[in-house]
Design an enzyme around this catalytic site. Structure first.
Site, short mmCIF file in Angstrom:
data_model
loop_
_atom_site.label_atom_id
_atom_site.label_comp_id
_atom_site.label_asym_id
_atom_site.label_seq_id
_atom_site.Cartn_x
_atom_site.Cartn_y
_atom_site.Cartn_z
N ARG A 111 0.71 -1.26 0.21
CA ARG A 111 -0.07 -0.38 0.20
C ARG A 111 1.13 0.94 0.16
O ARG A 111 0.82 2.20 0.35
CB ARG A 111 -1.29 -0.29 1.17
CG ARG A 111 -1.86 -1.25 1.21
CD ARG A 111 -2.52 -1.64 2.99
NE ARG A 111 -3.06 -2.40 2.60
CZ ARG A 111 -4.31 -2.80 3.63
NH1 ARG A 111 -4.20 -2.33 4.83
NH2 ARG A 111 -5.12 -3.94 3.73
N SER A 162 -1.86 9.90 -19.22
CA SER A 162 -1.72 10.13 -20.57
C SER A 162 -0.88 10.62 -21.26
O SER A 162 0.37 11.42 -20.34
CB SER A 162 -2.23 11.47 -20.46
OG SER A 162 -2.18 12.47 -22.20
N ALA A 188 2.01 21.02 -26.64
CA ALA A 188 0.19 21.21 -27.10
C ALA A 188 -0.74 21.28 -25.80
O ALA A 188 -0.50 20.83 -24.35
CB ALA A 188 0.05 19.62 -27.50
N ILE A 240 2.92 10.21 -29.15
CA ILE A 240 2.98 11.06 -30.51
C ILE A 240 2.15 12.60 -31.48
O ILE A 240 1.63 11.99 -32.15
CB ILE A 240 3.61 10.56 -32.12
CG1 ILE A 240 4.66 9.48 -31.30
CG2 ILE A 240 4.61 11.63 -32.68
CD1 ILE A 240 5.65 8.59 -31.90
N CYS A 276 -1.25 13.83 -15.63
CA CYS A 276 -1.13 13.14 -16.60
C CYS A 276 0.17 11.76 -15.98
O CYS A 276 -0.47 10.09 -16.13
CB CYS A 276 -0.13 13.25 -17.57
SG CYS A 276 -0.50 14.78 -18.61
#
Length: 283
Positions: free
Chosen positions: A139, A186, A282, A227, A158
């Site tokens: 844990r 992500s 981005a 990408i 992310c």
């Protein structure tokens, strides 16, 4: 001082470049939140033996100062980019409000996860406690994915969830060997992932030092691995280069706690990368 032992000569590793090539060759074209467009695969894992070197990508120069200072910023429990900006680190500027505010992002969740009774949980302090007193626990986990706080964040996490694991050590003087696994929901493979690998490898080294452990593996697990369409030329350039041996990490002192490290405490030895490759972020 603590230095990472490594074989001589150190091997050149290509897990990251192989991953980049795999997504380029086998990914599917997908739309994304930023409107940029991606080539993407779902689910990938890489394992880095931290005893073989510090996993800092060599097929392009990576800005180590930003990696180290961002990690120290996370460990401060900070949700404002001003501290980074004052030290010349601008990687969070695109998401920050004019006063630097980012909301309850990574560091806030790591150090001050809110509880229903109005208190807070310091997840990092709890990790140190468990590694010292209960290293076999399953844990020993930190989560930045606080569903209730997501709408307040300038950028949702992310790299969202990580776990530590202690195996028997190689040295009689060590209490065990520390490994870390990160789940990154992500993954911007060209720009973000090299930072994330190095950041969590560094955190593993720091915790190992604080808890009298050796380093083991860093395991990177990705969800949507992509990408961006405006990184394709940069990816081709990077994949035309041969990986070089990883450098080694030296931690110059052992501070009183995991929260007391400074940028000057770290030295990367033998980093011989190819030139940097610029690419747009981005947002």
């Amino acid at each position: 001082m603590s230095a990472l032992p490594s074989p001589s000569p150190r091997p050149a590793r290509s897990q990251y470049e192989d991953f980049l090539r795999h997504v380029r060759d086998h990914g599917v074209v997908k739309a994304d939140r930023t409107g940029t467009g991606t080539t993407s695969v779902f689910g990938h894992q890489m394992r880095f033996d931290l005893r073989e070197g510090f996993p800092l990508v060599t097929t392009k120069k990576v800005h180590l100062k930003s990696i180290v200072l961002e990690l120290l910023w996370f460990l401060r429990g900070d949700g404002n980019a001003t501290w980074l900006q004052e030290r010349g680190v601008t990687i969070w500027d695109e998401w920050a409000a004019p006063d630097g505010d980012l909301g309850p992002v990574y560091g806030v969740q790591w150090r001050s996860w809110p509880t229903p009774d109005g208190g807070h949980v310091d997840q990092i302090a709890e990790v140190v406690k468990q590694l010292k007193t209960n290293p076999d626990s399953r844990r020993i986990i930190v989560s930045a994915w606080n569903v209730a706080d997501l709408p307040k964040m300038a950028l949702m996490p992310c790299h969202a969830f990580f776990q530590f694991y202690v195996a028997p050590g190689d040295s009689p003087s060590a209490r065990g060997r520390l490994s870390c696994q990160l789940y990154q929901r992500s993954a911007d493979i060209f720009l973000g992932v090299p930072f994330n690998i190095a950041s969590y490898a560094l955190l593993t080294h720091m915790l190992a030092q604080q808890c009298d452990l050796e380093v083991g593996d860093f395991v990177w697990t990705g969800g949507d691995c992509h990408i961006y369409s405006n990184h394709r030329e940069q990816v081709e350039l990077q994949l035309s280069r041969a990986p070089r041996p990883y450098p080694t990490l030296q931690i110059k002192r052992r501070p009183p706690s995991i929260f007391d490290y400074a940028y000057e405490d770290f030295e990367i030895i033998g980093y011989d990368p190819h030139p940097a490759i610029k690419a747009p972020v981005a947002v």
